[in-house]
Design an enzyme around this catalytic site. Structure first.
Site, PDB file in Angstrom:
ATOM      1  CB  SER A   1     -35.987  24.788  27.803  1.00  0.00           C
ATOM      2  OG  SER A   1     -35.368  25.242  29.040  1.00  0.00           O
TER       3      SER A   1
ATOM      4  CE1 TYR B   1     -39.681  21.589  30.556  1.00  0.00           C
ATOM      5  CE2 TYR B   1     -37.462  22.596  31.125  1.00  0.00           C
ATOM      6  CZ  TYR B   1     -38.778  22.613  30.599  1.00  0.00           C
ATOM      7  OH  TYR B   1     -39.157  24.239  30.257  1.00  0.00           O
TER       8      TYR B   1
HETATM    9  P1  NAP Z   1     -47.152  27.584  31.403  1.00  0.00           P
HETATM   10  O1  NAP Z   1     -47.688  28.960  31.555  1.00  0.00           O
HETATM   11  O2  NAP Z   1     -47.569  26.346  32.551  1.00  0.00           O
HETATM   12  O3  NAP Z   1     -47.646  26.998  30.032  1.00  0.00           O
HETATM   13  C1  NAP Z   1     -47.654  25.678  29.501  1.00  0.00           C
HETATM   14  C2  NAP Z   1     -49.093  25.558  28.831  1.00  0.00           C
HETATM   15  O4  NAP Z   1     -48.923  24.234  28.106  1.00  0.00           O
HETATM   16  C3  NAP Z   1     -50.198  25.678  29.850  1.00  0.00           C
HETATM   17  O5  NAP Z   1     -51.346  26.476  29.259  1.00  0.00           O
HETATM   18  C4  NAP Z   1     -50.695  24.265  29.878  1.00  0.00           C
HETATM   19  O6  NAP Z   1     -52.089  24.025  30.381  1.00  0.00           O
HETATM   20  C5  NAP Z   1     -50.455  23.937  28.512  1.00  0.00           C
HETATM   21  N1  NAP Z   1     -50.202  22.324  28.237  1.00  0.00           N
HETATM   22  C6  NAP Z   1     -49.671  21.425  29.171  1.00  0.00           C
HETATM   23  N2  NAP Z   1     -49.712  20.055  29.175  1.00  0.00           N
HETATM   24  C7  NAP Z   1     -50.460  20.338  27.680  1.00  0.00           C
HETATM   25  C8  NAP Z   1     -51.166  19.101  26.829  1.00  0.00           C
HETATM   26  N3  NAP Z   1     -50.714  18.074  27.235  1.00  0.00           N
HETATM   27  N4  NAP Z   1     -51.846  19.449  25.978  1.00  0.00           N
HETATM   28  C9  NAP Z   1     -52.022  21.027  25.819  1.00  0.00           C
HETATM   29  N5  NAP Z   1     -51.496  22.003  26.428  1.00  0.00           N
HETATM   30  C10 NAP Z   1     -50.861  21.465  27.500  1.00  0.00           C
HETATM   31  O7  NAP Z   1     -45.797  27.610  31.354  1.00  0.00           O
HETATM   32  P2  NAP Z   1     -44.798  28.707  30.496  1.00  0.00           P
HETATM   33  O8  NAP Z   1     -43.743  28.945  31.609  1.00  0.00           O
HETATM   34  O9  NAP Z   1     -45.480  29.637  29.806  1.00  0.00           O
HETATM   35  O10 NAP Z   1     -44.085  27.452  29.590  1.00  0.00           O
HETATM   36  C11 NAP Z   1     -44.644  27.361  28.168  1.00  0.00           C
HETATM   37  C12 NAP Z   1     -43.220  26.633  27.287  1.00  0.00           C
HETATM   38  O11 NAP Z   1     -42.019  27.351  27.629  1.00  0.00           O
HETATM   39  C13 NAP Z   1     -43.439  25.411  27.841  1.00  0.00           C
HETATM   40  O12 NAP Z   1     -42.901  24.417  26.673  1.00  0.00           O
HETATM   41  C14 NAP Z   1     -41.914  25.220  28.790  1.00  0.00           C
HETATM   42  O13 NAP Z   1     -41.308  24.141  28.933  1.00  0.00           O
HETATM   43  C15 NAP Z   1     -41.188  26.259  27.841  1.00  0.00           C
HETATM   44  N6  NAP Z   1     -40.372  26.836  28.850  1.00  0.00           N
HETATM   45  C16 NAP Z   1     -40.557  27.819  29.969  1.00  0.00           C
HETATM   46  C17 NAP Z   1     -39.458  28.498  30.774  1.00  0.00           C
HETATM   47  C18 NAP Z   1     -40.139  29.381  31.960  1.00  0.00           C
HETATM   48  O14 NAP Z   1     -39.116  29.589  32.702  1.00  0.00           O
HETATM   49  N7  NAP Z   1     -41.206  29.621  32.205  1.00  0.00           N
HETATM   50  C19 NAP Z   1     -38.269  28.311  30.487  1.00  0.00           C
HETATM   51  C20 NAP Z   1     -37.877  27.491  29.038  1.00  0.00           C
HETATM   52  C21 NAP Z   1     -38.954  26.929  28.373  1.00  0.00           C
HETATM   53  P3  NAP Z   1     -52.854  24.002  31.760  1.00  0.00           P
HETATM   54  O15 NAP Z   1     -51.901  25.061  32.428  1.00  0.00           O
HETATM   55  O16 NAP Z   1     -53.932  23.923  31.571  1.00  0.00           O
HETATM   56  O17 NAP Z   1     -51.985  22.692  32.422  1.00  0.00           O
END
Ligand code: NAP
Length: 252
Positions: free
Chosen positions: A139, A152
């Site tokens: 991130s 985080y």
């Molecule tokens: P998201 O849609 O919530 O995706 C995260 C995924 O990880 C979800 O499918 C979630 O499953 C799954 N997950 C959570 N805990 C888990 C576990 N213990 N084992 C296996 N799967 C698990 O959010 P996203 O925004 O796409 O985030 C994806 C990645 O990008 C994350 O690492 C996040 O930190 C990073 N990120 C996001 C942003 C942003 O602005 N969106 C910015 C920087 C970094 P469930 O939905 O079933 O809980």
């Protein structure tokens, strides 16, 4: 010709948000993908969307080492090879100052991001094709601080250390290991963080965050997927141990 013809990718958290956008783009570019997540229904929906000839899935919590091992093996058996590992599963943790931060949430947040990525590396690397690519979704806060998100921020910095160690270990096999650093990207995950951090409804909270970003807006999941595609493909054959930022200038 696609940029990932014949390649197979394992994507944790591949059934939603950034992970699903990457799965869509990777399959459009010729790859087959094995998604790993915790909700069977969401995984099945994603596989249906992507097409069961191109996608499959395993239920596994990334903090569970045996489950990650079994999920990687299932993907390898389904498609016969493994070329790209995208360690992307994540949770946001709590929004609270350190003095009030719940210890169990701190530990769980580090476990999902850092130990989870370690499990993906540990059990994915033995199966990964020489010359393959590992991408860890960190991130913007893996490169800078942000108040009230200590777990985080620490977890996302921790992933950078893990990436750097891994990149040195597997360079002899021409395997590249990089972290991807999205800034605020429009997903329900980010909406929840922004509302908790500002105490405002979603649209207003998003405006506050837009105001912090030099390019003035959130990144889209498709833009993150394009960056992941570059790191996954041979176009980035000389890129390893790098922190690839796509954040509209936020961390600059
Ligand atoms: P998201 O849609 O919530 O995706 C995260 C995924 O990880 C979800 O499918 C979630 O499953 C799954 N997950 C959570 N805990 C888990 C576990 N213990 N084992 C296996 N799967 C698990 O959010 P996203 O925004 O796409 O985030 C994806 C990645 O990008 C994350 O690492 C996040 O930190 C990073 N990120 C996001 C942003 C942003 O602005 N969106 C910015 C920087 C970094 P469930 O939905 O079933 O809980």
């Amino acid at each position: 010709m696609g940029q990932l013809d014949d390649a197979v990718a394992v994507i944790t958290g591949g059934e939603s948000g950034i992970g699903l956008a990457c799965a869509r783009l990777f399959t459009r570019e010729g790859a087959r993908v094995h998604l790993v997540g915790i909700q069977e229904g969401k995984l099945e929906e994603a596989v249906d969307q992507l097409g069961s000839d191109r996608a499959s899935a395993s239920v596994a919590d990334v903090t569970d080492e045996q489950a990650v091992h079994d999920a990687v093996e299932a993907g390898f058996e389904r498609f016969g090879r493994l070329d790209v590992l995208l360690s992307n599963a994540g949770i946001s943790g709590a929004v609270a100052p350190i003095v009030d931060y719940p210890g169990d949430v701190f530990a769980r947040t580090l476990a999902v991001h850092v130990t989870g990525a370690f499990h993906v590396l540990k059990h994915g690397l033995p199966r990964l094709t020489d010359g393959g690519s590992v991408i860890i979704t960190s991130s913007v806060v893996g490169l800078m601080g942000f108040a009230q998100a200590s777990a985080y921020v620490a977890a996302k910095h921790g992933q950078v250390g893990l990436m750097r160690a891994a990149a040195k270990e597997v360079a002899a096999r021409r395997i590249r290991v990089n972290t991807l650093h999205p800034g605020p990207t429009s997903t329900p995950f980010q909406d929840a963080i922004e509302m908790a951090a500002t105490g405002l409804p979603q649209a207003q909270a998003a405006e506050v965050f837009d105001g912090m970003i030099p390019l003035g807006r959130h990144t889209t999941v498709e833009e993150i997927a394009q960056a992941a595609l570059y790191l996954a493909s041979d176009a980035s054959a000389m890129v390893t141990a790098s922190t690839f930022t796509i954040d509209g200038g936020l961390s600059g």
